[in-house]
Scaffold this active site. Sequence first.
Site, short mmCIF file in Angstrom:
data_model
loop_
_atom_site.label_atom_id
_atom_site.label_comp_id
_atom_site.label_asym_id
_atom_site.label_seq_id
_atom_site.Cartn_x
_atom_site.Cartn_y
_atom_site.Cartn_z
N SER A 39 -1.75 5.56 1.35
CA SER A 39 -2.83 4.62 1.48
C SER A 39 -3.13 3.99 2.75
CB SER A 39 -3.02 3.66 0.27
OG SER A 39 -2.97 4.40 -0.91
N ARG B 98 -4.91 4.44 -7.65
CA ARG B 98 -5.02 5.86 -7.83
C ARG B 98 -4.74 6.21 -9.44
NH1 ARG B 98 -4.05 8.88 -3.04
NH2 ARG B 98 -3.42 7.50 -1.41
N LEU C 197 0.73 -1.26 0.00
CA LEU C 197 -0.02 0.05 -0.10
C LEU C 197 0.79 1.12 -0.14
CD1 LEU C 197 -2.81 -0.89 2.72
CD2 LEU C 197 -3.14 -0.65 0.30
N ASP C 198 0.56 2.12 -0.71
CA ASP C 198 1.47 3.17 -0.97
C ASP C 198 1.38 4.06 0.23
OD1 ASP C 198 -0.30 5.71 -1.23
OD2 ASP C 198 -1.02 4.55 -2.98
N VAL C 199 2.48 4.80 0.44
CA VAL C 199 2.31 5.70 1.89
C VAL C 199 1.33 6.37 2.33
CG1 VAL C 199 3.61 7.78 1.02
CG2 VAL C 199 4.26 6.98 3.31
#
Length: 259
Positions: A127, A211, A123-125
């Site tokens: 999210s 995204r 999960l990106d930072v």
Amino acid sequence: MKDAVEAVATVVETDKPEGIRLQKVLAAAGVGSRRHNEELIDAGRVRVDGKVVREQGRRVDPETAVIEVDGERVVTRTGLIHLALNKPRGVVSTMSDDQGRPTVAELITEFGSHSGLFHVGRLDVESEGLLLVTNNGDLAHRLTHPSFGVPKTYQVEINGPVRKETLRWLRMGVQLSDGPVRPENVRVIDQVGSRVLIEMVLHEGRNRIVRRLMDEVGHPVQRLLRTEFGAVHLGNLRSGRARHLTRFEVGALHSAVGL
């Protein structure tokens, strides 16, 4: 005389049964008491390596045997850890970070040393939500491999309004720079003023896929939360906390990827 004693000892050692009694293995895996497990075996509800076992005292190797109860996989390998983590925004999906940012490892210290543990996917930072953490390499590899298509569910907050044509576009599939993406399901689950909350199910995990998808249709993500990963649900797990997966969740994940 000495030779005879040694010979008997050798025979006894050679004849020593291998493995652990099935009902004991099931009990250690959390299925139930040994007596309950004996009843399951008597009823023909237990399979080992694809075959029904009715023999009490059957010995198995918990490290290699594929055991099922009522068709549900029971994972019996020892030393395996399977965690569900609710990753907060601002935490990096890594076990260490040379820039000093907070990491996944810092959130699971209560489960002991994180040596050998790694996150499943990313999960990106910015999210939030469900992230699996394990030391089960075979399972992790399959869960993230696109050929298995394990579904992941997201709640996506965007600024509205959202036109019906946009929802139709998402459902039909959107062409991105690295190929098309088509969610399994897209639906509006809440709308308050200009805030719109969409639930989306995807079977792939390309980098920042949600995204990029929403950018392409003109609705940049304001907040992104993953709520489900296969059979595992985020539920009421608080942000920044982790828990062990249940026996049923672990078994369902294994079944989903053919293990």
